[in-house]
Design an enzyme around this catalytic site. Structure first.
Site, PDB file in Angstrom:
ATOM      1  N   GLY A 183       0.588  -4.997   0.918  1.00  0.00           N
ATOM      2  CA  GLY A 183      -0.635  -5.087   0.107  1.00  0.00           C
ATOM      3  C   GLY A 183      -0.395  -5.735  -1.248  1.00  0.00           C
ATOM      4  N   ALA A 195       0.861  -1.174   0.000  1.00  0.00           N
ATOM      5  CA  ALA A 195       0.000   0.000   0.000  1.00  0.00           C
ATOM      6  C   ALA A 195       0.900   1.227   0.000  1.00  0.00           C
ATOM      7  CB  ALA A 195      -0.894  -0.027   1.230  1.00  0.00           C
TER       8      ALA A 195
END
Ligand code: CO8
Length: 259
Positions: free
Chosen positions: A110, A65
């Site tokens: 992520g 992320a």
């Protein structure tokens, strides 16, 4: 085909290839990427394509992320971001076609979670995997803790998520995070070839395989076995079952219509 700011899509045969395309930040995943991934998966589902390969431009699949976007997030914003990320993972699990992650470089945080949300992972010999969130004072928030444990076992998932250690492609293959290793230049072609091979099987049968395996893994064995029996039987109401078996008996390739 729909245009995106952070993704590129291309079609190869019956396969939609979705490319994360923010190479300057190693394809870091921000809210726009998550929104666009959701739209790209929806678009693949209605495109008539029968397989989806997810990959990254440049030297990363996705290095996680976007830390610069997360640094100042409030608790509510972090929850909303995680919920959106999980919705994308759920879409990948539910889309009735195979999804393959082709990981050519870093798949961290992520990025590793996004790869895990695909049905399986092919990786280049240069790939690196990890859940380094603890180094940032957080934990995986995009399904990593749960999908990693289901893929590689509880103890290995605990070790990876607790140490934040980054592992190489060989180790990822050894522990079952990755299905197949390829030379870097051959990775995308190998993933597309497998997706195309799957696309040529009975599409309703492939969709049922995916549904029964994904849902069944979270059920008690007897309930999951019942799910399999019902799905097996339901396929006998389809034209594809009749065509598949007739074609075998007539010694010719089947012509599946998805009906
Ligand atoms: N976020 C933002 N920018 C990033 C990220 C990231 N995750 N990773 C790399 N970048 C940027 C770098 O800041 C750098 O930008 P700039 O050129 O402007 O300085 C550029 O990408 C290139 O990176 P490096 O210079 O660092 O490249 P190296 O080859 O030296 O290092 C690494 C590569 C090892 C991958 C290194 O970049 C790194 O450690 N990145 C961060 C990895 C990480 O910690 N990932 C986990 C993030 S947290 C997370 O994913 C939580 C998921 C939760 C929920 C998601 C819901 C959707």
């Amino acid at each position: 085909m729909t245009e995106f700011a952070t993704l590129r899509c291309e079609d190869r045969g019956d396969v939609r290839v979705v490319i994360l395309d923010r190479p300057k930040v190693l394809n870091a995943i921000d809210a726009t990427v998550v929104d666009e991934l959701a739209r790209a998966i929806e678009s693949a589902a209605t495109s008539g394509k029968r397989g989806l390969v997810l990959t990254g431009a440049g030297k990363a699949f996705a290095a996680g992320a976007d830390i610069s976007a997360m640094a100042e997030m409030t608790r509510d914003e972090a929850l909303a971001f995680a919920e959106k990320g999980h919705a994308v993972g759920d879409m990948l699990a539910r889309i009735p076609m195979c999804t393959i992650a082709a990981v050519g470089g870093f798949a961290l945080g992520g990025g590793c979670e996004l790869a895990l949300a695909c049905d399986f992972v092919y990786a280049s010999t240069r790939a690196k995997f990890g859940q380094p969130e603890v180094k940032l004072g957080v934990i995986p928030g995009f399904g990593g803790t749960q999908r990693l444990a289901r893929r590689v076992g509880l103890a290995r998932a605990l070790e990876l998520c607790m140490t934040g250690e980054i592992i190489d492609a060989e180790e990822a293959l050894r522990i079952g995070l990755v299905n197949r290793l390829c030379e870097p230049d051959a990775l995308l072609d190998a993933a597309v070839a497998t997706a195309q091979k799957i696309a040529e099987q009975g599409p309703l049968a492939v969709a049922r395989v995916k549904d029964v395996l994904h849902r069944g893994i979270d059920m008690p064995l007897a309930e999951a076995n019942r799910l399999e029996q019902e799905a097996f039987a339901a396929l006998f109401d389809t034209a594809d079952q009749k065509e598949g078996m007739k074609a075998f008996l007539e010694k010719r390739p089947p012509n599946f219509t998805g009906k």
